[in-house]
Design an enzyme around this catalytic site. Structure first.
Site, mmCIF file in Angstrom:
data_model
loop_
_atom_site.group_PDB
_atom_site.id
_atom_site.type_symbol
_atom_site.label_atom_id
_atom_site.label_comp_id
_atom_site.label_asym_id
_atom_site.label_seq_id
_atom_site.Cartn_x
_atom_site.Cartn_y
_atom_site.Cartn_z
ATOM 1 N N GLU C 60 44.866 45.132 49.354
ATOM 2 C CA GLU C 60 43.794 44.579 48.523
ATOM 3 C C GLU C 60 43.285 43.243 49.037
ATOM 4 O O GLU C 60 42.080 42.989 49.053
ATOM 5 C CB GLU C 60 44.276 44.430 47.072
ATOM 6 C CG GLU C 60 44.337 45.731 46.291
ATOM 7 C CD GLU C 60 45.563 46.594 46.608
ATOM 8 O OE1 GLU C 60 46.428 46.144 47.392
ATOM 9 O OE2 GLU C 60 45.651 47.708 46.071
ATOM 10 N N HIS C 129 50.781 49.758 36.206
ATOM 11 C CA HIS C 129 49.397 50.248 36.237
ATOM 12 C C HIS C 129 48.715 50.088 34.880
ATOM 13 O O HIS C 129 47.694 50.696 34.638
ATOM 14 C CB HIS C 129 49.352 51.747 36.572
ATOM 15 C CG HIS C 129 49.955 52.096 37.890
ATOM 16 N ND1 HIS C 129 51.301 52.053 38.133
ATOM 17 C CD2 HIS C 129 49.373 52.502 39.046
ATOM 18 C CE1 HIS C 129 51.544 52.425 39.380
ATOM 19 N NE2 HIS C 129 50.384 52.697 39.957
#
Lengths: 83, 367, 327
Positions: C60, C129
């Protein structure tokens, strides 16, 4: 003091003497003591409040001259004009 | 060591709701201090304490409804203060530092705008916090009669009991008020409006003096008899705007001059309409005066307020043809009606009482 | 106007942006061949080709950094990060570069970057998540943060973000992707920078955003059946907060319940609460209440996850609490 201002004081003091009523909605020529259900104690308090607000001490003998909003306003105006 | 109990604030009061403590544990109290506010059918009443000493423990939580006679607080006498250890208080609210009023910011803002004293508002929010609705209600109570239904019920109960139990009899007398009114106008003329006296004050004073002169009508029925009371507290019926009435008492009315009676009446009417009467004022009248003259009523035959044994009604002062020294002249006259309890007194004594009222009215300067 | 899913709303905006401006490209994990972890970019690779819909490696900080560079160089990247949890890896690029460069260069360098990411819990995806960390981004000057709660906003906010010359982070609650709503594909985007009253009411204000909006509206419906009318304010833009709208709703109702799926401590609800205390103190007629997630990493087990998150029942209770039996 202008007439409208005096009338406003009269109406405000009536409202104070007769809480929960709306003296402003009265006919200016209506006898307010009946209309607002003012007893003699309430009326005395009203006269006292006028005295406090305007410095005009309405003698008992003149009570008959102040029994409608219009008459009361005119009476006070005349007294104040003489000052 | 004394106990402060839920007082009886009216003949028909069985229970009361403690709505606020005005003293806290540790506060020194003197006889006559307002210690709490109690709500009855007739409104919120300030209750006095009759002991001297220090409030030790509050025994009842705010908003609890308890029967008359229930101990509400213990009061340590001044001498025994040091000896009495302070017990933990079972009271949930208010907290020890209850001097601070808990009101929401909005409630305080609105109270300021409406001129409402938040320390006198009963809070219904979480934990008794004063919220805006409470302030609105308090403001509305100043301008309208609160709880008309409950007051109506209380009046209904008292009047039904009166008419069921008390064998009323009635006497009336019409009196020439000319001398009294002339005397009053002369007095008032020389005075500022603040110090003027209404004829109603003369009526109340005349009844008080008569009650002292003929004491058997100044009494409370105890169930078997009605021994005359050693003091005269004249109850004054005050109509409330929007309906209902209360009849609080002027303490020791017979000792007051006419100015004193007028001041006391003005104060009572103010506080009655603001529902800020003290317990003794509400419960301790020994005889009652009612006047409907302002409403144009000429003859007012009233109903006795138990446990009292007499009530005096005044009508409107009207100009009537009157015979004075053999000549018919117009005179301002008023009709006075007496309702009395026939268990306690008879027409003869009641007639003397009424004559005494008339005598005081005919000669207002009489001491 | 048609019925569409939230993910379709997002996809419509992505397609619009790709069509409208050749400088636009999509970048993210699985945005191309897989069509996006939540299928927001399904079909776009086929339509616009691999130059403009680019799959990124699981890195990321790297691909967000590449996108920032591309934006500085004149392109208009739209980045997808699979979840806000993973976006933490890109915090360095977002906070230290994207947010700062306009300020550090006296306006000479712009970073017209859009970063979309999924947030929130409720689908049993486990703690790594499922968190709601939008307040981390809303803390940072130089970023703008949008939280679309409706299908129309899912579209409009992407387009508005694309039109903005500075970096915009869009947090999309993952439970919303399959939900349906009205979508007008031709409407000019509604400004995303203002809060919107989704339901008017007089008794209390629920202030919320994103995935908690639908729960708040359900709660409002339940309360209405009991005669309690709550106003529901959708914040929409988390940075900058629409302070005037927050003050206005509480000025109308005088009671506030803040619903935020993130944790209470140091969260956005705390920021809204502080705003109320600073700006609407004298309007408050009850303490402010917060309905947030229980302070644990979001559990995996269904019953525990449900228990940890704000629910209509908890919101109803909180509203009744601030009303204290007043209705």
């Amino acid at each position: 003091m202008k007439r409208e201002d005096i009338e406003a004081v009269v109406i405000q003091k009536l409202a104070k003497a007769a809480p929960g009523t709306d003296p402003g909605s009265l006919d200016r020529d209506e006898a307010y003591r009946d209309a607002l259900d003012l007893d003699s104690m309430d009326f005395l308090r009203f006269v006292d409040a006028l005295h406090e607000a305007l410095g005009v001490d309405v003698p008992e003998a003149h009570y008959p001259k102040i029994l409608t909003i219009r008459a009361c306003t005119a009476y006070l105006e005349a007294v104040l004009a003489k000052r | 060591m004394g106990e402060f109990r839920m007082p009886s604030l009216g003949a028909d009061m069985a229970a009361g709701t403690l709505v606020a403590w005005r003293k806290q544990p540790g506060d020194v109290v003197h006889r006559g201090d307002i210690i709490a506010e109690v709500e009855t059918d007739k409104g919120v009443i300030e209750v006095e304490v009759f002991d001297e000493g220090v409030v030790e423990t509050l025994l009842v939580a705010v908003n609890a409804k308890v029967p008359v006679g229930t101990p509400l607080a213990s009061i340590a006498s001044a001498g025994s203060i040091a000896a009495v250890p302070s017990a933990p208080s079972p009271v949930q609210a208010p907290p020890p530092a209850a001097a601070r009023v808990h009101a929401t910011p909005l409630a305080r803002t609105v109270a300021k705008a409406l001129g409402v004293d938040v320390t006198k508002v009963h809070g219904t929010g979480d934990g008794g916090v004063i919220v805006r609705a409470d302030v609105d209600r308090a403001a509305a109570e100043v301008t309208s009669t609160p709880r008309p239904d409950r007051m109506r019920q209380a009046i209904a109960a008292a009047m039904t009991r009166s008419k069921r139990e008390i064998p009323h009899f009635y006497l009336a007398h019409t009196v020439d008020l000319g001398p009294a009114l002339t005397w009053l106008s002369a007095r008032n003329e020389a005075r500022s409006v603040t110090d003027r006296v209404l004829p109603g004050a003369l009526f109340v004073r005349a009844v008080a003096r008569a009650a002292r002169a003929v004491p058997e009508l100044n009494a409370h029925w105890t169930g078997e008899s009605a021994p005359p009371l050693p003091y005269v507290h004249v109850g004054v019926a005050v109509a409330l705007r929007g309906g209902g009435l209360v009849a609080p008492a002027i303490h020791d009315t017979d000792t007051l001059d006419v100015d004193g009676v007028m001041r006391a009446m003005a104060d009572l009417v103010d506080r009655a309409r603001g529902l800020k009467l003290t317990a003794t004022e509400m419960g301790e009248a020994t005889i009652t005066v009612t006047s409907l003259g302002d409403r144009g009523v000429e003859v007012n035959v009233p109903v006795i307020v138990p446990p009292q044994v007499a009530i005096v009604g005044f009508g409107k002062v009207v100009d009537r043809p009157w015979v004075v020294a053999g000549v018919v002249v117009p005179r301002p006259v008023v009709t006075i009606s007496l309702a009395a309890d026939h268990r306690v007194t008879d027409g003869h004594r009641a007639g003397r009482f009424l004559a005494s009222v008339v005598a005081f009215l005919e000669d207002p300067e009489k001491p | 106007m048609r019925r569409a899913t939230y993910r379709e709303g997002v996809r419509t905006a992505l397609r619009d942006a790709l069509r409208r401006d050749p400088r636009v490209f999509l970048l993210g994990e699985d945005v191309g061949r897989y069509g996006g972890a939540y299928a927001c970019s399904a079909g776009l690779l086929e339509e616009f080709g691999p130059e403009r819909v680019r799959d990124a490696p699981l890195a990321e900080n790297g691909f967000v950094g590449a996108a920032i560079g591309a934006a500085m160089g004149g392109l208009r990247p739209i980045v997808e990060i699979m979840t806000v949890n993973f976006a933490l890896l890109a915090l360095d690029q977002l906070v230290n570069n994207a947010a700062t460069l306009r300020h550090m260069t006296a306006g000479q360098v712009s970073v017209p970057l859009v970063v979309r990411m999924a947030t929130g819990a409720g689908r049993q995806l486990g703690a790594q998540h499922s968190h709601s960390l939008e307040n981390w981004f809303a803390h940072v000057p130089g970023l703008r943060v949008l939280a679309p709660a409706t299908v129309q906003d899912a579209r409009d906010m992407v387009l508005a973000a694309f039109d903005d010359p500075d970096p915009v982070v869009i947090v999309e609650n993952q439970v919303l992707y399959p939900t349906e709503g009205d979508l007008d594909e031709d409407a000019p985007p509604v400004s995303p920078w203002h809060a919107i009253v989704r339901r008017p009411g007089r008794d209390a204000s629920i202030i919320t955003h994103g995935g908690s909006l639908s729960k708040s509206l359900v709660a409002a419906e339940l309360l209405a059946k009991e005669g309690i009318e709550v106003e529901v304010l959708d914040l929409r833009c988390l940075r900058p907060l629409d302070v005037d709208a927050i003050v206005a709703t509480v000025t109308r109702t005088h009671r506030a319940v803040l619903v935020d799926e993130s944790w209470k401590t140091g969260g956005l609800a705390a920021e809204v609460c502080a705003t109320l205390v600073e700006r609407a103190f004298y309007e408050l007629d009850a303490p402010v209440a917060r309905v947030c997630s229980v302070e644990v990493p979001v559990p995996y087990a269904k019953h525990l996850e449900d228990a940890a998150l704000p629910s209509p029942a908890r919101i109803v209770d909180a509203v009744k609490g601030v009303l204290h039996g007043r209705i």
